[in-house]
Design a protein around this motif. Structure first.
Motif, PDB file in Angstrom:
ATOM      1  N   PRO A 323      75.920  11.462  51.652  1.00 17.12           N
ATOM      2  CA  PRO A 323      75.242  11.689  52.929  1.00 17.12           C
ATOM      3  C   PRO A 323      73.919  12.438  52.799  1.00 17.12           C
ATOM      4  CG  PRO A 323      77.572  12.139  53.159  1.00 17.12           C
ATOM      5  CD  PRO A 323      77.330  11.925  51.691  1.00 17.12           C
ATOM      6  N   SER A 324      73.754  13.272  51.776  1.00 19.63           N
ATOM      7  CA  SER A 324      72.553  14.099  51.658  1.00 19.63           C
ATOM      8  C   SER A 324      71.383  13.375  50.977  1.00 19.63           C
ATOM      9  CB  SER A 324      72.855  15.377  50.887  1.00 19.63           C
ATOM     10  OG  SER A 324      73.291  15.057  49.562  1.00 19.63           O
ATOM     11  N   VAL A 325      71.605  12.176  50.460  1.00 17.67           N
ATOM     12  CA  VAL A 325      70.525  11.444  49.776  1.00 17.67           C
ATOM     13  C   VAL A 325      69.452  11.055  50.793  1.00 17.67           C
ATOM     14  CG1 VAL A 325      69.943   9.334  48.525  1.00 17.67           C
ATOM     15  CG2 VAL A 325      72.003  10.626  47.927  1.00 17.67           C
ATOM     16  N   GLN A 326      68.199  11.359  50.422  1.00 18.20           N
ATOM     17  CA  GLN A 326      67.081  11.026  51.311  1.00 18.20           C
ATOM     18  C   GLN A 326      66.825   9.513  51.308  1.00 18.20           C
ATOM     19  OE1 GLN A 326      64.905  13.410  53.257  1.00 18.20           O
ATOM     20  NE2 GLN A 326      66.970  14.265  52.985  1.00 18.20           N
ATOM     21  N   VAL A 327      66.246   9.026  52.422  1.00 20.25           N
ATOM     22  CA  VAL A 327      65.880   7.621  52.513  1.00 20.25           C
ATOM     23  C   VAL A 327      64.399   7.522  52.893  1.00 20.25           C
ATOM     24  CG1 VAL A 327      68.185   6.808  53.093  1.00 20.25           C
ATOM     25  CG2 VAL A 327      66.605   7.465  54.933  1.00 20.25           C
ATOM     26  N   ALA A 328      63.806   6.377  52.593  1.00 25.84           N
ATOM     27  CA  ALA A 328      62.404   6.101  52.928  1.00 25.84           C
ATOM     28  C   ALA A 328      62.291   4.654  53.360  1.00 25.84           C
ATOM     29  CB  ALA A 328      61.491   6.391  51.742  1.00 25.84           C
ATOM     30  N   PHE A 329      61.227   4.347  54.078  1.00 27.09           N
ATOM     31  CA  PHE A 329      61.017   3.000  54.621  1.00 27.09           C
ATOM     32  C   PHE A 329      59.589   2.545  54.308  1.00 27.09           C
ATOM     33  CE2 PHE A 329      64.127   5.188  57.153  1.00 27.09           C
ATOM     34  CZ  PHE A 329      65.113   4.253  57.426  1.00 27.09           C
ATOM     35  N   ASP A 330      59.459   1.361  53.735  1.00 24.55           N
ATOM     36  CA  ASP A 330      58.158   0.698  53.638  1.00 24.55           C
ATOM     37  C   ASP A 330      58.061  -0.316  54.769  1.00 24.55           C
ATOM     38  OD1 ASP A 330      57.274   2.077  51.469  1.00 24.55           O
ATOM     39  OD2 ASP A 330      57.620   0.483  50.004  1.00 24.55           O
ATOM     40  N   VAL A 331      56.992  -0.234  55.556  1.00 25.50           N
ATOM     41  CA  VAL A 331      56.744  -1.192  56.629  1.00 25.50           C
ATOM     42  C   VAL A 331      55.452  -1.927  56.265  1.00 25.50           C
ATOM     43  CG1 VAL A 331      56.397  -1.550  59.091  1.00 25.50           C
ATOM     44  CG2 VAL A 331      57.835   0.352  58.300  1.00 25.50           C
ATOM     45  N   GLU A 332      55.561  -3.245  56.049  1.00 22.18           N
ATOM     46  CA  GLU A 332      54.410  -4.029  55.621  1.00 22.18           C
ATOM     47  C   GLU A 332      54.247  -5.258  56.507  1.00 22.18           C
ATOM     48  OE1 GLU A 332      52.534  -6.174  51.629  1.00 22.18           O
ATOM     49  OE2 GLU A 332      54.482  -5.175  51.548  1.00 22.18           O
ATOM     50  N   VAL A 333      53.038  -5.461  56.997  1.00 19.73           N
ATOM     51  CA  VAL A 333      52.751  -6.658  57.790  1.00 19.73           C
ATOM     52  C   VAL A 333      52.738  -7.853  56.848  1.00 19.73           C
ATOM     53  CG1 VAL A 333      51.068  -7.806  59.276  1.00 19.73           C
ATOM     54  CG2 VAL A 333      51.431  -5.336  59.480  1.00 19.73           C
ATOM     55  N   SER A 334      53.575  -8.849  57.114  1.00 20.66           N
ATOM     56  CA  SER A 334      53.768  -9.950  56.173  1.00 20.66           C
ATOM     57  C   SER A 334      53.000 -11.212  56.544  1.00 20.66           C
ATOM     58  CB  SER A 334      55.264 -10.284  56.072  1.00 20.66           C
ATOM     59  OG  SER A 334      55.807 -10.585  57.354  1.00 20.66           O
ATOM     60  N   GLU A 335      52.554 -11.328  57.781  1.00 22.58           N
ATOM     61  CA  GLU A 335      51.771 -12.479  58.208  1.00 22.58           C
ATOM     62  C   GLU A 335      50.521 -12.005  58.921  1.00 22.58           C
ATOM     63  OE1 GLU A 335      54.102 -15.109  60.588  1.00 22.58           O
ATOM     64  OE2 GLU A 335      55.688 -15.346  59.078  1.00 22.58           O
ATOM     65  N   PHE A 336      49.477 -12.843  58.866  1.00 19.18           N
ATOM     66  CA  PHE A 336      48.214 -12.476  59.506  1.00 19.18           C
ATOM     67  C   PHE A 336      48.435 -12.226  60.989  1.00 19.18           C
ATOM     68  CE2 PHE A 336      44.373 -14.459  61.669  1.00 19.18           C
ATOM     69  CZ  PHE A 336      43.728 -13.249  61.802  1.00 19.18           C
ATOM     70  N   PRO A 337      48.120 -11.015  61.474  1.00 17.09           N
ATOM     71  CA  PRO A 337      48.352 -10.692  62.882  1.00 17.09           C
ATOM     72  C   PRO A 337      47.132 -10.974  63.749  1.00 17.09           C
ATOM     73  CG  PRO A 337      47.761  -8.708  61.686  1.00 17.09           C
ATOM     74  CD  PRO A 337      47.701  -9.844  60.682  1.00 17.09           C
ATOM     75  N   LEU A 338      47.364 -11.192  65.003  1.00 14.75           N
ATOM     76  CA  LEU A 338      46.303 -11.335  65.995  1.00 14.75           C
ATOM     77  C   LEU A 338      46.515 -10.306  67.095  1.00 14.75           C
ATOM     78  CD1 LEU A 338      45.945 -15.206  66.403  1.00 14.75           C
ATOM     79  CD2 LEU A 338      44.271 -13.647  65.395  1.00 14.75           C
ATOM     80  N   ALA A 339      45.411  -9.703  67.526  1.00 14.14           N
ATOM     81  CA  ALA A 339      45.467  -8.710  68.596  1.00 14.14           C
ATOM     82  C   ALA A 339      44.835  -9.280  69.858  1.00 14.14           C
ATOM     83  CB  ALA A 339      44.735  -7.439  68.179  1.00 14.14           C
ATOM     84  N   ALA A 340      45.182  -8.710  70.979  1.00 17.21           N
ATOM     85  CA  ALA A 340      44.607  -9.106  72.269  1.00 17.21           C
ATOM     86  C   ALA A 340      44.269  -7.850  73.052  1.00 17.21           C
ATOM     87  CB  ALA A 340      45.579  -9.972  73.054  1.00 17.21           C
ATOM     88  N   ILE A 341      43.081  -7.832  73.632  1.00 21.54           N
ATOM     89  CA  ILE A 341      42.688  -6.724  74.498  1.00 21.54           C
ATOM     90  C   ILE A 341      43.122  -7.061  75.914  1.00 21.54           C
ATOM     91  CG2 ILE A 341      40.788  -5.288  75.306  1.00 21.54           C
ATOM     92  CD1 ILE A 341      39.209  -6.173  72.842  1.00 21.54           C
ATOM     93  N   THR A 342      43.924  -6.196  76.488  1.00 19.83           N
ATOM     94  CA  THR A 342      44.444  -6.381  77.841  1.00 19.83           C
ATOM     95  C   THR A 342      43.749  -5.393  78.775  1.00 19.83           C
ATOM     96  OG1 THR A 342      46.212  -4.724  77.759  1.00 19.83           O
ATOM     97  CG2 THR A 342      46.643  -6.880  76.714  1.00 19.83           C
ATOM     98  N   PRO A 343      44.008  -5.471  80.079  1.00 23.53           N
ATOM     99  CA  PRO A 343      43.401  -4.484  80.987  1.00 23.53           C
ATOM    100  C   PRO A 343      43.882  -3.059  80.752  1.00 23.53           C
ATOM    101  CG  PRO A 343      44.063  -6.443  82.197  1.00 23.53           C
ATOM    102  CD  PRO A 343      44.636  -6.580  80.821  1.00 23.53           C
ATOM    103  N   HIS A 344      44.890  -2.890  79.897  1.00 24.63           N
ATOM    104  CA  HIS A 344      45.465  -1.561  79.700  1.00 24.63           C
ATOM    105  C   HIS A 344      45.165  -0.976  78.322  1.00 24.63           C
ATOM    106  CE1 HIS A 344      47.612  -2.424  83.400  1.00 24.63           C
ATOM    107  NE2 HIS A 344      48.097  -3.529  82.860  1.00 24.63           N
ATOM    108  N   ASP A 345      45.205  -1.795  77.283  1.00 25.96           N
ATOM    109  CA  ASP A 345      45.003  -1.297  75.930  1.00 25.96           C
ATOM    110  C   ASP A 345      44.814  -2.483  74.992  1.00 25.96           C
ATOM    111  OD1 ASP A 345      47.560  -2.392  75.659  1.00 25.96           O
ATOM    112  OD2 ASP A 345      48.577  -0.453  75.567  1.00 25.96           O
ATOM    113  N   VAL A 346      44.949  -2.222  73.694  1.00 28.01           N
ATOM    114  CA  VAL A 346      44.906  -3.285  72.694  1.00 28.01           C
ATOM    115  C   VAL A 346      46.323  -3.500  72.181  1.00 28.01           C
ATOM    116  CG1 VAL A 346      43.961  -4.034  70.488  1.00 28.01           C
ATOM    117  CG2 VAL A 346      42.563  -2.665  72.035  1.00 28.01           C
TER     118      VAL A 346
END
Length: 496
Positions: A323-346
Motif C-alpha cells: 500500500p505504501s508504494v508510490q505511483v506516477a502517471f504519464d499522460v500523453e496526447v496520442s493523436e493530433f488534437p484540434l481546438a475550438a474557440i467558443t464564446p466562453h474559452d478555448v
C-alpha cells in the motif's frame, strides 16, 4: 514538468495572418490621434540634420543646407482615413535651416553663413502601403511642403543693399525652390524611416524557451477604411529546428477587421487556425505529455499518490504491491488534437494514453496503460502586454484498458480517480507561470488589455499610451540627388 504547460502556451501565444489570417491587428483613428498628441511633436522635435543639396538662383548659391530643427504642433495636424490610403496635413509646420551662402557681386563673391526659420508653413502628405513577397512597405503618394513667412538671419556686417537683393531672391524663386527641395527630402525621410520601423518587425521568429517558431509575416497589404487600419499576419506555428511547415489543419475562418461593439483603439484577433498550428507543432515534436507525481499534489491536499489510494479505483492492484508504494502517471496526447474557440474559452478534446507506474527506489515500473479522451478548457490573464495562459478544467472520459499487469481495471472508476487527481494537479501546472511576451511597436505601452472569446477567434482589446524616445537627436542625410541614405537611421534600434 514544463511539457504540459506547452498546451496552454500555444493556446494563447499572440503574434501577428494566410488568405484568411491566423491573426489580425487593427488600430483606429483614435490610436493615431493619441500618438499625435502624446509623442509626435516630441519625436519630430528630436529630428535634426536633414541635409539637402545646393540651390542657385540669380547669383545666389545656398549650400550645406541642414534642417536642424522641426516643429509640428499636435493640434495643427489633420488626419484623414480614406479607402486604402491615409492623409495628414498641417498649416503650422516650422523649421530652422542652417546654411552657407555665396552671393556674386560684380567681379567677386561674398560668402557667409545664415539661418532661415519659419513657423507657419503648410504641408500635405498622402500615403498608402504596398505588399510584395511577404513584405509591407509604405509608399508616399504625395508630400508637398510650402514654405511661408520666412525669417532670414544674416551676419551683422552685410550691408542693407546686399541683404535687400538677397531677400528679393528669396521672395521669388528661391522660396519655391526651397519648398520643392524640402518636400523631396522630408518625403524621403518619412517613407524610409517608417519602412525602417516596418523592417524591424519579426518575420519567422523562434519563441524563446521552446522548439517552436511563428510566422509573423503579413500576407496582404493593410486595409485602410474610414474608421480603422488593419494588418493581416500569417500566424502559423512551426518547429524552429526543422523549418517552416504548414500543418494539416483547417484553414483560417473569416475574422473581423474591427469590432465596433467592444471599442478600444487597438484590437488583436486570433483565429483558432493559429492555435491548431501550435497544437500540431508541439504534438509532432512529442511535447504534449506530462508526468504526474506526488510533487504536483498540494501539500495541504488529503491525497497521497500511492497504491493504497490507487486501490480505490483499481482494486486488484493491492495484490501486487504494498500500500505504501508510490505511483506516477504519464499522460500523453496520442493523436493530433484540434481546438475550438467558443464564446466562453478555448476547448480541446484530446485523445490520450495514460500509463501508470509503481515507483520503488527511484525505479518506474509500468503496471498498466489506458487510452481515452481528455476535454480541456483553457483561458488566459493579460497584463502589461504579457499573456499568462492557464488550464481551467480537464475531464477524462471514454477510457479503455490497453494493458494491465495488475488484474482487471474498471475504466469508469479509473476515470473518477484521474479527474479527482487532475483537479488537484491543475493549479500546480498553472503555477509554472509560462508568460508570453506579445509583439508590440516601439514607444507604445499596451498595459490596458482585455481578452474576449468569440466563436472561432479570440479578441484582445487595448488602449495604448505612448512613451517618448530617449534619443537626443535623429539624423537624416541625403546625397545631391535627394536619395535617402538608410545608414543614417542607425538610431532606430527600437529597443528603447
Amino acid at each position: 514538468m514544463k511539457q504540459i504547460a506547452y498546451f496552454t502556451l500555444f493556446l494563447f501565444f499572440l503574434a501577428v495572418n494566410s488568405q484568411n489570417p491566423g491573426i489580425k491587428v487593427a488600430v483606429t483613428h483614435d490610436f493615431f490621434v493619441q500618438f499625435q498628441k502624446s509623442i509626435l511633436p516630441q519625436l519630430v522635435a528630436k529630428i535634426g540634420n536633414i541635409e539637402v543639396a545646393s540651390i542657385q538662383s540669380g547669383g545666389l548659391t545656398l549650400s550645406n543646407l541642414v534642417v536642424s530643427e522641426i516643429s509640428l504642433p499636435a493640434e495643427s495636424l489633420r488626419l484623414s482615413f480614406n479607402d486604402d490610403h491615409l492623409s495628414v496635413a498641417s498649416d503650422s509646420f516650422g523649421l530652422r535651416i542652417d546654411l552657407n551662402a555665396a552671393y556674386d557681386l560684380y567681379l567677386f563673391s561674398i560668402g557667409f553663413n545664415m539661418v532661415i526659420t519659419c513657423s507657419n508653413s503648410s504641408f500635405l502628405t498622402d500615403f498608402g502601403f504596398a505588399y510584395a513577397q511577404k513584405n509591407i512597405a509604405l509608399k508616399m503618394n504625395e508630400f508637398i511642403l510650402q514654405i511661408n513667412n520666412l525669417d532670414l538671419y544674416f551676419p551683422a556686417w552685410l550691408t542693407d543693399k546686399i541683404i535687400g537683393s538677397i531677400v528679393r531672391l528669396f521672395l521669388g524663386s528661391i522660396q519655391d525652390m526651397l519648398s520643392d527641395n524640402l518636400s523631396k527630402a522630408l518625403g524621403g525621410v518619412v517613407e524610409e524611416s517608417v519602412n525602417k520601423i516596418i523592417d524591424t518587425m519579426p518575420g519567422y521568429t523562434p519563441i524563446p524557451g521552446t522548439i517552436a517558431g511563428v510566422d509573423y509575416n503579413p500576407n496582404q497589404s493593410p486595409k485602410i477604411s474610414a474608421n480603422y487600419f488593419s494588418v493581416n499576419l500569417n500566424g502559423t506555428f512551426y518547429n524552429a529546428d526543422t523549418g517552416l511547415f504548414v500543418p494539416p489543419v483547417p484553414l483560417p475562418a473569416v475574422i473581423p477587421d474591427y469590432d465596433e461593439t467592444t471599442g478600444g483603439s487597438t484590437q488583436v484577433f486570433i483565429s483558432d487556425y493559429m492555435i491548431n498550428t501550435a497544437l500540431y507543432t508541439f504534438w509532432q515534436a512529442g511535447l504534449l505529455k506530462t508526468r504526474v507525481t506526488q510533487d504536483l499534489i498540494p501539500a495541504q491536499a488529503p491525497l497521497n499518490l500511492n497504491i493504497q489510494w490507487l486501490q480505490v479505483f483499481i482494486p486488484e492492484v493491492a495484490k501486487y504491491y504494498s500500500p505504501s508504494v508510490q505511483v506516477a502517471f504519464d499522460v500523453e496526447v496520442s493523436e493530433f488534437p484540434l481546438a475550438a474557440i467558443t464564446p466562453h474559452d478555448v476547448e480541446a478534446k484530446l485523445t490520450s494514453i495514460v500509463t501508470i507506474y509503481a515507483v520503488q527506489d527511484g525505479k518506474f515500473t509500468k503496471i498498466a496503460s489506458l487510452e481515452g479522451a481528455v476535454d480541456i478548457h483553457a483561458n488566459a490573464s493579460v497584463s502589461n502586454w504579457k499573456v499568462s495562459p492557464f488550464v481551467s478544467n480537464a475531464t477524462f472520459f471514454n477510457y479503455s484498458v490497453i494493458h494491465s499487469d495488475v488484474g482487471s481495471i474498471d475504466a469508469g472508476l479509473f476515470e473518477q480517480g484521474m479527474n479527482l487527481m487532475m483537479g488537484l494537479v491543475i493549479p500546480a501546472l498553472n503555477a509554472q507561470s509560462i508568460v508570453v511576451d506579445l509583439p508590440t511597436l516601439p514607444y507604445i505601452d499596451l498595459a490596458t488589455l482585455k481578452v474576449s472569446c468569440f466563436p472561432g477567434y479570440l479578441e484582445i482589446t487595448a488602449t495604448p499610451t505612448f512613451k517618448i524616445p530617449s534619443e537626443d537627436k535623429i539624423n537624416f542625410i541625403f546625397d545631391s540627388a535627394y536619395q535617402y541614405n538608410p545608414k543614417a537611421l542607425e538610431f532606430l534600434k527600437l529597443d528603447d
